[in-house]
Design an enzyme around this catalytic site. Structure first.
Site, PDB file in Angstrom:
ATOM      1  N   GLY A 250       0.778  -1.070   0.268  1.00  0.00           N
ATOM      2  CA  GLY A 250      -0.407  -0.108  -0.441  1.00  0.00           C
ATOM      3  C   GLY A 250       0.922   1.576   0.252  1.00  0.00           C
ATOM      4  O   GLY A 250       0.452   2.842  -0.322  1.00  0.00           O
ATOM      5  N   ASP A 251       1.880   1.127   0.881  1.00  0.00           N
ATOM      6  CA  ASP A 251       3.246   2.625   0.805  1.00  0.00           C
ATOM      7  C   ASP A 251       3.692   2.813  -1.085  1.00  0.00           C
ATOM      8  O   ASP A 251       3.325   3.977  -1.151  1.00  0.00           O
ATOM      9  CB  ASP A 251       3.326   2.400   2.104  1.00  0.00           C
ATOM     10  CG  ASP A 251       3.306   1.934   3.189  1.00  0.00           C
ATOM     11  OD1 ASP A 251       2.361   2.411   3.570  1.00  0.00           O
ATOM     12  OD2 ASP A 251       3.509   1.334   3.846  1.00  0.00           O
TER      13      ASP A 251
END
Length: 300
Positions: A250-251
């Protein structure tokens, strides 16, 4: 300049062993040591894509020094506030028959430490971009994200928020440039279980009505959906590949989105670059390289 904030960075100690026997001596087959934290992950992937950023946050003790050393080795700029007592946390990730984690607490942060961070944020310039990602230590006020956006209001600083629950809900009135919940987190915000793309888009648009400019929804193996500030909906399945480790995906998606947007000022390009970056990291033991991301991007 892009700035990322990681309130509670970590050293992630990853150990692999065939079996974990509680109450006995266990010996590893392999081990790795990485700098950890959502904002830190964003900075690393941005650097891998050739985009400079500065990692902000708090470090302490010998583990804090090692976090800085590892980030320097990755080519990342840092401007952490050194906390005089305690040490930055160590998170132990055990990969055996089942995956287990033991996460440390990190140092106690004081009002003075927080004031030091706000002083650094005061130095951001017109057009800068700030990424606030992840949970916050229990030694900080629960409304810290809201206070940061309040301080930056009216200064033409684009803010990205990757958080959940009330941390996210409370910042929407400050019109963040981008928010990135996953589909489950989006549903939780409204007390719903979202099963279709139409439902996901409907509630993403509700977040826009509440103030968010762009809403990027990650959906693991189902890809992602972006509802951009112009009202255009972007959707795609992920590139094909074997998921090895979803931590940091996600990052990486946030980093890819920002890199793609800054290079093109086009939301379709930003969306595809974000999806490629998230997938590339999911297909790796750790965070993806720029070459890994660009290779997948060509398949979208």
């Amino acid at each position: 300049m892009i700035y990322t904030v990681t309130f509670n960075p970590s050293l992630d100690y990853i150990v692999k062993l065939p079996t974990l026997a509680l109450g006995s001596v266990n010996r590893t087959e392999a081990e790795e040591l990485y700098p950890g934290g959502k904002g830190i992950n964003v900075s690393i992937v941005l650097r891998n894509l050739g985009v400079e950023s500065t990692a902000l946050g708090f470090t302490a003790g010998f583990t804090g020094n090692e976090i800085c050393r590892l980030l320097d080795r990755c080519g990342c700029r840092t401007d952490f506030i050194q906390v005089p007592e305690g040490f930055s946390r160590i998170n132990v990730k055990i990969q055996a028959e089942q995956e287990s984690e033991i996460n440390g607490q990190g140092p106690n942060l004081t009002t003075e430490n927080l004031q030091n961070l706000f002083q650094k944020l005061d130095q951001l310039l017109d057009g800068d971009l700030l990424v606030l990602a992840g949970s916050i230590p229990n030694t900080l006020p629960s409304n810290i994200y809201e206070r940061i956006l309040q301080q930056l209001e009216g200064r033409n600083i684009r803010v990205v928020v990757d958080a959940t629950g009330e941390l996210l809900r409370n910042v929407l009135k400050y019109h963040p440039f981008l928010i990135k919940p996953n589909n489950h987190e989006l549903g939780d915000l409204f007390g719903q279980s979202l099963r279709t793309d139409q439902e996901i888009i409907f509630y993403a648009q509700k977040l826009q009505q509440m103030g968010a400019r762009n809403v990027l929804i990650s959906m693991a193996g189902d890809g992602a959906i972006l509802v951009d500030e112009g009202g255009t909906i972007h959707k795609s399945l992920p590139p094909k590949g074997k998921v090895v480790n979803s931590v940091g995906a996600g990052d990486s998606m946030v980093a890819g989105f920002l890199a793609g947007y800054l290079s093109s000022h086009n939301y379709e390009t930003a969306f595809k670059t974000g999806l490629a970056a998230g997938s590339a990291s999911a297909f790796q033991e750790w965070l993806a390289s720029g070459d890994d991301i660009r290779k997948l991007l060509k398949t979208l």
